[in-house]
Scaffold this active site. Structure first.
Site, PDB file in Angstrom:
ATOM      1  N   ASP A   1       0.842  -1.198   0.000  1.00 31.31           N
ATOM      2  CA  ASP A   1       0.000   0.000   0.000  1.00 31.31           C
ATOM      3  C   ASP A   1       0.880   1.251   0.000  1.00 31.31           C
ATOM      4  OD1 ASP A   1      -3.106   0.522   1.520  1.00 31.31           O
ATOM      5  OD2 ASP A   1      -1.744   2.117   0.893  1.00 31.31           O
TER       6      ASP A   1
ATOM      7  N   LYS B   1       1.276  13.327 -15.931  1.00 32.39           N
ATOM      8  CA  LYS B   1       0.149  14.228 -16.075  1.00 32.39           C
ATOM      9  C   LYS B   1      -1.122  13.514 -15.631  1.00 32.39           C
ATOM     10  CE  LYS B   1      -2.422  15.149 -20.157  1.00 32.39           C
ATOM     11  NZ  LYS B   1      -3.367  14.103 -20.450  1.00 32.39           N
TER      12      LYS B   1
ATOM     13  N   HIS C   1       3.957  14.046 -22.503  1.00 33.12           N
ATOM     14  CA  HIS C   1       4.592  13.160 -23.499  1.00 33.12           C
ATOM     15  C   HIS C   1       4.744  13.844 -24.857  1.00 33.12           C
ATOM     16  CE1 HIS C   1       0.489  12.097 -24.797  1.00 33.12           C
ATOM     17  NE2 HIS C   1       1.022  11.614 -25.895  1.00 33.12           N
TER      18      HIS C   1
ATOM     19  N   LYS D   1       7.970  13.884 -28.267  1.00 33.04           N
ATOM     20  CA  LYS D   1       7.733  13.551 -29.679  1.00 33.04           C
ATOM     21  C   LYS D   1       8.727  14.298 -30.556  1.00 33.04           C
ATOM     22  CE  LYS D   1       2.775  12.771 -29.224  1.00 33.04           C
ATOM     23  NZ  LYS D   1       2.173  11.758 -30.070  1.00 33.04           N
TER      24      LYS D   1
ATOM     25  N   GLU E   1      -9.210  13.793 -32.867  1.00 33.58           N
ATOM     26  CA  GLU E   1      -9.120  12.343 -32.638  1.00 33.58           C
ATOM     27  C   GLU E   1     -10.420  11.708 -33.102  1.00 33.58           C
ATOM     28  OE1 GLU E   1      -6.109  11.783 -28.944  1.00 33.58           O
ATOM     29  OE2 GLU E   1      -8.056  12.616 -28.418  1.00 33.58           O
TER      30      GLU E   1
ATOM     31  N   ASP F   1      -7.369  18.001 -20.479  1.00 35.62           N
ATOM     32  CA  ASP F   1      -6.744  16.766 -20.978  1.00 35.62           C
ATOM     33  C   ASP F   1      -5.633  17.061 -21.988  1.00 35.62           C
ATOM     34  OD1 ASP F   1      -6.542  13.940 -21.145  1.00 35.62           O
ATOM     35  OD2 ASP F   1      -7.679  13.946 -23.012  1.00 35.62           O
TER      36      ASP F   1
ATOM     37  N   HIS G   1      -0.505  19.565 -23.647  1.00 33.88           N
ATOM     38  CA  HIS G   1       0.097  19.239 -24.953  1.00 33.88           C
ATOM     39  C   HIS G   1       0.068  20.436 -25.912  1.00 33.88           C
ATOM     40  CE1 HIS G   1      -0.160  15.382 -23.257  1.00 33.88           C
ATOM     41  NE2 HIS G   1      -1.276  14.956 -23.799  1.00 33.88           N
TER      42      HIS G   1
ATOM     43  N   LYS H   1     -12.671  14.881 -29.360  1.00 32.20           N
ATOM     44  CA  LYS H   1     -12.833  13.429 -29.556  1.00 32.20           C
ATOM     45  C   LYS H   1     -13.978  13.211 -30.543  1.00 32.20           C
ATOM     46  CE  LYS H   1     -10.183  12.056 -25.945  1.00 32.20           C
ATOM     47  NZ  LYS H   1      -8.885  11.422 -26.181  1.00 32.20           N
TER      48      LYS H   1
HETATM   49  C1  BG6 Z   1      -3.311  12.021 -23.565  1.00 33.12           C
HETATM   50  C2  BG6 Z   1      -4.782  12.292 -23.374  1.00 33.12           C
HETATM   51  O1  BG6 Z   1      -2.536  12.821 -22.712  1.00 33.12           O
HETATM   52  O2  BG6 Z   1      -2.961  12.314 -24.914  1.00 33.12           O
HETATM   53  C3  BG6 Z   1      -5.607  11.487 -24.354  1.00 33.12           C
HETATM   54  O3  BG6 Z   1      -5.142  11.954 -22.042  1.00 33.12           O
HETATM   55  C4  BG6 Z   1      -5.160  11.737 -25.761  1.00 33.12           C
HETATM   56  O4  BG6 Z   1      -6.992  11.781 -24.209  1.00 33.12           O
HETATM   57  C5  BG6 Z   1      -3.640  11.526 -25.866  1.00 33.12           C
HETATM   58  O5  BG6 Z   1      -5.840  10.825 -26.613  1.00 33.12           O
HETATM   59  C6  BG6 Z   1      -3.121  11.888 -27.246  1.00 33.12           C
HETATM   60  O6  BG6 Z   1      -1.780  11.516 -27.337  1.00 33.12           O
HETATM   61  P1  BG6 Z   1      -1.153  11.076 -28.726  1.00 33.12           P
HETATM   62  O7  BG6 Z   1       0.290  10.838 -28.424  1.00 33.12           O
HETATM   63  O8  BG6 Z   1      -1.878   9.845 -29.153  1.00 33.12           O
HETATM   64  O9  BG6 Z   1      -1.398  12.219 -29.676  1.00 33.12           O
END
Ligand code: BG6
Length: 489
Positions: A107, A160, A190, A194, A228, A247, A252, A338
């Protein structure tokens, strides 16, 4: 106290006197990841670890921590399964990774878990702790690391979302900075891992011609689209607490925008670069409600984990300004969502039209286009003569790079490797995350309308309220792009 003493104390885990910054150059001698049995580990971390081993970048113990009642063999089986589904098993690399793996079950609130972890760390003195867990658990883990003598000389890597709004991000920073120096905190986004996101900076600063036009004198507006073509998948409960602004926009897309808009750094070190990014955000006033349209795709409220009367956006379009010397008066339009018709992230800088004798209606504005996915493209749009007889023009693109980026290092692999080396360039700094939240904080607090849209369309019809002059350019993803993306996968 001499600098050497400060450095030695720093290596022993003691903080330097206030006001003195020490650059850390050691390589982490163990990687501990919390959330080892979770979704992120399954989809991203194991493939990244195998990639690191394969390239010879990982040769230290890797300790998974979770509360699942598992043992090491079960963790190894999970890693194997993860790799089968995400990128493939490389038998040699997997065997090495298996030998590096260790597992601690327990835990996160229980000190005993961390005492066991300290024992598992054996002679490692500079571990990197990767918190791949929900943020509500960060504080407990960080506190237990300190109590159990695990935090000395260590780094912490944080996933994140970094907070929920400005106040919670400040609180989280306070918790982390209570135990770690800023130089030892690595906040993951992330997108920074890239390659095409880094390439935006190379395009801007390694090409002298780009500097000449990339400013308010030539650029009319900037459009950023992150589309997306899928919904919230199995993440309904998370997404319903989050929404599109939190999100992907606050993190990003603001990182992408910072790369687009920053000034060339004075030096190439991480802090000079991060200073310039923070300056971009500081020049952006908070987004106004009148410059925001939120949408929700029809059917979202039937998703598992989503409230029946949910007011969470799955689509957003917004406009903001950068009040800097370079960008004042150039509107930036950001759109993300989305269940849109394609999956594609693209940035278009639209040029002002030239003062020619050719009628304006015949001219398409020049543009510079960066596509980050599914294919990686940098292209310039321009006007050419189509037919000399008819004196007709055509809009064409000069494509500088159309790269399937095969063999390209995955974002998580790049980021974990950089954090273990102590290179903070690709991570969000304390002041950066707080500035990013400041810009969206007011629109998160206001109750703004949520407009429904039909899946597979470009958002609600009310998007017209925040639309660039001339309309949005909807990216198209054809067979060519999909096959390039397939080669890259
Ligand atoms: C994530 C989000 O951080 O990034 C997701 O939580 C999103 O909702 C994703 O789909 C997109 O990342 P990538 O690398 O697929 O463009």
């Amino acid at each position: 106290m001499s600098l050497v003493d400060i450095w030695r104390n720093r290596q022993r885990g003691q903080k330097p006197p206030k006001g003195i910054k020490i650059m850390t150059t050691y390589h982490s001698d163990a990687l501990v990841f919390f959330g080892a049995t979770g979704d992120l580990a399954y989809k991203k971390i194991f493939p990244a670890l195998q990639g690191m081993v394969k390239r010879g970048h990982l040769n230290v113990p890797v300790i998974g921590v979770a509360k699942a009642g598992w043992n090491l063999d079960q963790l190894r089986a999970r890693a194997h399964d993860s790799l089968e589904k995400h990128g493939g098993v490389d038998p040699g690399a997997f065997e090495k990774l298996s030998n590096l793996l260790r597992y601690v079950d327990g835990d996160y609130q229980d000190l005993a878990t961390f005492t066991t972890l300290r024992k598992e760390l054996r002679d490692a003195h500079h571990p990197a702790y990767y918190l791949a867990i929900p943020p509500v658990l960060f504080e407990a883990v960080v506190e237990q690391l300190a109590k159990s003598n695990c935090s000395k000389g260590a780094r912490v890597i944080v996933e994140k979302p970094f907070g929920h709004d400005l106040a919670s991000a400040r609180e989280l920073n306070k918790v982390l900075l209570g135990m770690f120096d800023e130089a030892d905190i690595f906040r993951i986004d992330h997108y920074l891992g890239k390659q095409p996101v880094s390439n935006m900076l190379v395009f801007r600063f390694a090409n002298s011609f780009a500097e000449a036009f990339w400013n308010r004198n030539y650029i009319d507006s900037i459009h950023i689209t992150m589309a997306e073509n899928f919904g919230v998948e199995d993440r309904g409960a998370f997404y319903d607490q989050t929404g599109t602004v939190r999100d992907v926009v606050q993190n990003h897309l603001f990182q992408v925008l910072s790369n687009l808009a920053m000034e060339p750094p004075a030096q190439s070190d991480s802090e000079s670069q991060r200073d310039e990014k923070v300056k971009v955000l500081k020049a952006i006033p908070p987004v106004e409600v009148k410059n925001l349209v939120r949408g929700q795709f029809r059917g979202y409220r039937d998703e598992k984990g989503v409230a029946k009367d949910s007011q969470t956006e799955t689509f957003v379009a917004l406009k903001l300004e950068i009040d800097s010397w370079r960008w004042k008066g150039v509107p930036v339009y950001i759109r993300a969502g989305k269940c849109l018709p394609v999956t594609c992230t693209e940035i278009v800088g639209k040029f002002r039209k030239p003062p020619t004798l050719i009628p304006d209606s015949v001219l398409t504005a020049n543009h510079l286009r960066f596509r980050l996915n599914p294919d990686v493209t940098i292209a310039m749009g321009m006007m050419l003569l189509a037919s000399a007889e008819a004196m007709s023009l055509q809009a064409r693109e000069m494509v500088a790079s159309r790269d399937p980026h095969s063999g390209e290092m995955d974002a998580y692999e790049r980021l974990l490797g950089a954090a273990m080396e102590g290179d903070a360039t690709l991570f969000a700094r304390e002041d950066y995350v707080e500035e990013a939240w400041r810009i969206v904080d007011p629109i998160l607090k206001e109750k703004t309308p949520i407009y429904p849209y039909v899946p597979n369309t470009w958002g609600p019809e009310q998007v017209d309220l925040v639309t660039p002059p001339g309309g949005w350019d909807n990216p198209s993803v054809g067979q060519d792009e999909l096959s390039l993306a397939k080669q890259a996968a």
